[in-house]
Design a protein around this motif. Structure first.
Motif, PDB file in Angstrom:
ATOM      1  N   LEU A  32       0.876  -1.230   0.040  1.00  0.00           N
ATOM      2  CA  LEU A  32      -0.093  -0.004   0.021  1.00  0.00           C
ATOM      3  C   LEU A  32       0.976   1.306   0.084  1.00  0.00           C
ATOM      4  CD1 LEU A  32      -2.426  -1.350   2.711  1.00  0.00           C
ATOM      5  CD2 LEU A  32      -2.921  -1.006   0.555  1.00  0.00           C
ATOM      6  N   PRO A  33       0.214   2.385  -0.319  1.00  0.00           N
ATOM      7  CA  PRO A  33       1.110   3.652  -0.172  1.00  0.00           C
ATOM      8  C   PRO A  33       1.624   3.962   1.129  1.00  0.00           C
ATOM      9  CG  PRO A  33      -0.861   3.900  -1.590  1.00  0.00           C
ATOM     10  CD  PRO A  33      -0.809   2.623  -0.910  1.00  0.00           C
ATOM     11  N   LYS A  34       2.603   4.653   1.457  1.00  0.00           N
ATOM     12  CA  LYS A  34       3.021   5.000   2.657  1.00  0.00           C
ATOM     13  C   LYS A  34       1.851   5.799   3.573  1.00  0.00           C
ATOM     14  CE  LYS A  34       7.096   7.129   4.771  1.00  0.00           C
ATOM     15  NZ  LYS A  34       8.325   7.737   4.461  1.00  0.00           N
ATOM     16  N   VAL A  35       1.224   6.725   2.957  1.00  0.00           N
ATOM     17  CA  VAL A  35       0.280   7.378   3.834  1.00  0.00           C
ATOM     18  C   VAL A  35      -0.801   6.438   4.180  1.00  0.00           C
ATOM     19  CG1 VAL A  35      -1.643   9.043   3.504  1.00  0.00           C
ATOM     20  CG2 VAL A  35       0.570   9.459   2.389  1.00  0.00           C
ATOM     21  N   VAL A  36      -1.312   5.421   3.495  1.00  0.00           N
ATOM     22  CA  VAL A  36      -2.338   4.640   3.733  1.00  0.00           C
ATOM     23  C   VAL A  36      -1.807   3.618   5.028  1.00  0.00           C
ATOM     24  CG1 VAL A  36      -3.488   2.370   3.224  1.00  0.00           C
ATOM     25  CG2 VAL A  36      -3.270   4.437   1.381  1.00  0.00           C
ATOM     26  N   TRP A  37      -0.400   3.137   4.978  1.00  0.00           N
ATOM     27  CA  TRP A  37       0.147   2.479   6.036  1.00  0.00           C
ATOM     28  C   TRP A  37       0.258   3.363   7.347  1.00  0.00           C
ATOM     29  CZ3 TRP A  37       0.443  -2.200   6.886  1.00  0.00           C
ATOM     30  CH2 TRP A  37       0.728  -3.169   5.822  1.00  0.00           C
ATOM     31  N   VAL A  38       0.304   4.579   7.310  1.00  0.00           N
ATOM     32  CA  VAL A  38       0.573   5.464   8.334  1.00  0.00           C
ATOM     33  C   VAL A  38      -0.817   5.545   8.979  1.00  0.00           C
ATOM     34  CG1 VAL A  38       0.552   7.812   9.192  1.00  0.00           C
ATOM     35  CG2 VAL A  38       2.467   6.910   7.657  1.00  0.00           C
ATOM     36  N   LEU A  39      -2.141   5.573   8.273  1.00  0.00           N
ATOM     37  CA  LEU A  39      -3.475   5.951   8.602  1.00  0.00           C
ATOM     38  C   LEU A  39      -3.556   4.273   9.336  1.00  0.00           C
ATOM     39  CD1 LEU A  39      -5.100   7.537   5.885  1.00  0.00           C
ATOM     40  CD2 LEU A  39      -4.430   8.580   7.965  1.00  0.00           C
ATOM     41  N   ILE A  40      -3.325   3.259   8.718  1.00  0.00           N
ATOM     42  CA  ILE A  40      -3.766   1.918   9.491  1.00  0.00           C
ATOM     43  C   ILE A  40      -3.078   1.761  10.554  1.00  0.00           C
ATOM     44  CG2 ILE A  40      -3.159  -0.599   9.017  1.00  0.00           C
ATOM     45  CD1 ILE A  40      -3.558  -0.169   6.146  1.00  0.00           C
ATOM     46  N   ILE A  41      -1.596   1.981  10.511  1.00  0.00           N
ATOM     47  CA  ILE A  41      -1.110   2.261  12.281  1.00  0.00           C
ATOM     48  C   ILE A  41      -1.764   3.034  13.194  1.00  0.00           C
ATOM     49  CG2 ILE A  41       1.241   2.873  13.285  1.00  0.00           C
ATOM     50  CD1 ILE A  41       2.548   1.965  10.760  1.00  0.00           C
ATOM     51  N   LEU A  42      -2.222   4.386  12.784  1.00  0.00           N
ATOM     52  CA  LEU A  42      -2.788   5.105  13.700  1.00  0.00           C
ATOM     53  C   LEU A  42      -4.028   4.778  14.268  1.00  0.00           C
ATOM     54  CD1 LEU A  42      -1.717   8.515  12.352  1.00  0.00           C
ATOM     55  CD2 LEU A  42      -0.943   7.531  14.316  1.00  0.00           C
ATOM     56  N   PHE A  43      -4.828   4.248  13.064  1.00  0.00           N
ATOM     57  CA  PHE A  43      -6.321   3.890  13.589  1.00  0.00           C
ATOM     58  C   PHE A  43      -6.550   2.496  14.236  1.00  0.00           C
ATOM     59  CE2 PHE A  43      -7.538   6.826   9.559  1.00  0.00           C
ATOM     60  CZ  PHE A  43      -7.748   7.917  10.700  1.00  0.00           C
ATOM     61  N   PHE A  44      -5.572   1.723  13.674  1.00  0.00           N
ATOM     62  CA  PHE A  44      -5.787   0.343  14.200  1.00  0.00           C
ATOM     63  C   PHE A  44      -4.483  -0.016  15.274  1.00  0.00           C
ATOM     64  CE2 PHE A  44      -7.928  -0.002  10.248  1.00  0.00           C
ATOM     65  CZ  PHE A  44      -9.076  -0.106  10.686  1.00  0.00           C
ATOM     66  N   GLY A  45      -3.867   1.022  15.851  1.00  0.00           N
ATOM     67  CA  GLY A  45      -2.665   0.878  16.867  1.00  0.00           C
ATOM     68  C   GLY A  45      -3.361   0.221  18.139  1.00  0.00           C
ATOM     69  N   GLU A  46      -4.218   0.615  18.691  1.00  0.00           N
ATOM     70  CA  GLU A  46      -4.866   0.334  19.983  1.00  0.00           C
ATOM     71  C   GLU A  46      -5.213  -1.231  20.080  1.00  0.00           C
ATOM     72  OE1 GLU A  46      -8.187   2.116  22.565  1.00  0.00           O
ATOM     73  OE2 GLU A  46      -7.346   3.702  21.267  1.00  0.00           O
ATOM     74  N   VAL A  47      -5.589  -1.808  18.874  1.00  0.00           N
ATOM     75  CA  VAL A  47      -5.913  -3.202  19.024  1.00  0.00           C
ATOM     76  C   VAL A  47      -4.561  -4.040  18.287  1.00  0.00           C
ATOM     77  CG1 VAL A  47      -8.255  -3.048  19.070  1.00  0.00           C
ATOM     78  CG2 VAL A  47      -7.023  -3.224  16.727  1.00  0.00           C
ATOM     79  N   LEU A  48      -3.327  -3.463  17.778  1.00  0.00           N
ATOM     80  CA  LEU A  48      -2.020  -4.196  17.602  1.00  0.00           C
ATOM     81  C   LEU A  48      -2.218  -4.294  16.000  1.00  0.00           C
ATOM     82  CD1 LEU A  48      -0.843  -6.114  20.564  1.00  0.00           C
ATOM     83  CD2 LEU A  48      -0.059  -3.992  20.073  1.00  0.00           C
ATOM     84  N   VAL A  49      -3.422  -4.159  15.610  1.00  0.00           N
ATOM     85  CA  VAL A  49      -3.241  -4.766  14.277  1.00  0.00           C
ATOM     86  C   VAL A  49      -2.628  -3.808  13.137  1.00  0.00           C
ATOM     87  CG1 VAL A  49      -5.032  -4.946  12.306  1.00  0.00           C
ATOM     88  CG2 VAL A  49      -5.843  -5.866  14.413  1.00  0.00           C
ATOM     89  N   GLY A  50      -2.786  -2.738  13.437  1.00  0.00           N
ATOM     90  CA  GLY A  50      -1.966  -1.716  12.413  1.00  0.00           C
ATOM     91  C   GLY A  50      -0.412  -1.923  12.586  1.00  0.00           C
ATOM     92  N   PRO A  51       0.134  -1.916  13.630  1.00  0.00           N
ATOM     93  CA  PRO A  51       1.611  -1.883  14.078  1.00  0.00           C
ATOM     94  C   PRO A  51       2.195  -3.290  13.633  1.00  0.00           C
ATOM     95  CG  PRO A  51       0.604  -1.122  16.011  1.00  0.00           C
ATOM     96  CD  PRO A  51      -0.287  -1.215  14.997  1.00  0.00           C
ATOM     97  N   VAL A  52       1.278  -4.299  13.977  1.00  0.00           N
ATOM     98  CA  VAL A  52       1.650  -5.742  13.469  1.00  0.00           C
ATOM     99  C   VAL A  52       1.735  -5.894  11.938  1.00  0.00           C
ATOM    100  CG1 VAL A  52       1.497  -8.208  13.723  1.00  0.00           C
ATOM    101  CG2 VAL A  52       1.422  -6.726  15.680  1.00  0.00           C
ATOM    102  N   ALA A  53       0.828  -5.333  11.434  1.00  0.00           N
ATOM    103  CA  ALA A  53       0.655  -5.663   9.885  1.00  0.00           C
ATOM    104  C   ALA A  53       1.782  -4.890   9.206  1.00  0.00           C
ATOM    105  CB  ALA A  53      -0.744  -5.020   9.640  1.00  0.00           C
ATOM    106  N   TRP A  54       2.214  -3.521   9.989  1.00  0.00           N
ATOM    107  CA  TRP A  54       3.235  -2.716   9.234  1.00  0.00           C
ATOM    108  C   TRP A  54       4.612  -3.811   9.485  1.00  0.00           C
ATOM    109  CZ3 TRP A  54       5.293   0.366   5.909  1.00  0.00           C
ATOM    110  CH2 TRP A  54       6.666   0.934   6.384  1.00  0.00           C
ATOM    111  N   LEU A  55       4.785  -4.181  10.476  1.00  0.00           N
ATOM    112  CA  LEU A  55       5.884  -4.780  10.984  1.00  0.00           C
ATOM    113  C   LEU A  55       6.183  -6.358  10.092  1.00  0.00           C
ATOM    114  CD1 LEU A  55       6.446  -4.447  14.525  1.00  0.00           C
ATOM    115  CD2 LEU A  55       7.538  -3.153  12.645  1.00  0.00           C
ATOM    116  N   VAL A  56       4.996  -6.847   9.792  1.00  0.00           N
ATOM    117  CA  VAL A  56       4.955  -7.915   8.998  1.00  0.00           C
ATOM    118  C   VAL A  56       5.083  -7.727   7.625  1.00  0.00           C
ATOM    119  CG1 VAL A  56       3.660 -10.140   8.712  1.00  0.00           C
ATOM    120  CG2 VAL A  56       3.962  -9.468  10.812  1.00  0.00           C
ATOM    121  N   ALA A  57       4.000  -6.988   7.057  1.00  0.00           N
ATOM    122  CA  ALA A  57       3.874  -6.902   5.697  1.00  0.00           C
ATOM    123  C   ALA A  57       4.271  -5.749   5.124  1.00  0.00           C
ATOM    124  CB  ALA A  57       2.420  -7.342   5.350  1.00  0.00           C
TER     125      ALA A  57
END
Length: 137
Positions: A32-57
């Protein structure tokens, strides 16, 4: 205090993933574009989905240069420890510092002797002037 530990760990992972995503060059971002990754990390960070998705994929991970992991490199490139009293460079630096200190001390002693001599001379002149002034009266 221990009850806050899970929250702090989630927060640390969230911050790490966010900063890692911001510092990653655009060409190393996958999927995904970098901006979308930033938004995913910010919006789904509380449930660990965003940060883990970034680190894995989200980021292209490269193997270390030369194919060796850092621990392998350290095992193969050990430096020989030399105690300070056996290290010629360290001993030379001590000698140079001692020479500088001795030179400085000699300069201070010479300055002190000069000042003491000047003080003695002034006191002697003052005493002579005082004696000459007493004789004149």
């Amino acid at each position: 205090m221990l009850r806050y530990l899970p929250f702090l760990l989630v927060l640390a992972l969230w911050i790490f993933a966010f900063i890692d995503c911001l510092n990653t060059p655009e060409e190393q971002v996958r999927g995904l574009p970098k901006v979308v990754w930033v938004l995913i990390i910010l919006f789904f960070g509380e449930v660990l989905v965003g940060p883990v998705a970034w680190l894995v994929a989200g980021k292209v991970r490269h193997a270390p240069a030369g194919g060796a992991t850092p621990s392998e490199w350290h095992r193969n490139h050990r430096t020989q420890f030399v105690a300070p009293d056996d290290n010629p460079e360290f001993l030379q630096s001590l000698r140079e510092e001692n020479k500088k200190d001795e030179s400085l001390l000699k300069d201070w002693e010479a300055d002190l002797r000069r000042r003491e001599e000047e003080l003695r001379r002034r006191e002697q002149e003052k005493q002579e002037n005082h004696e000459n002034g007493d004789k004149g009266q």
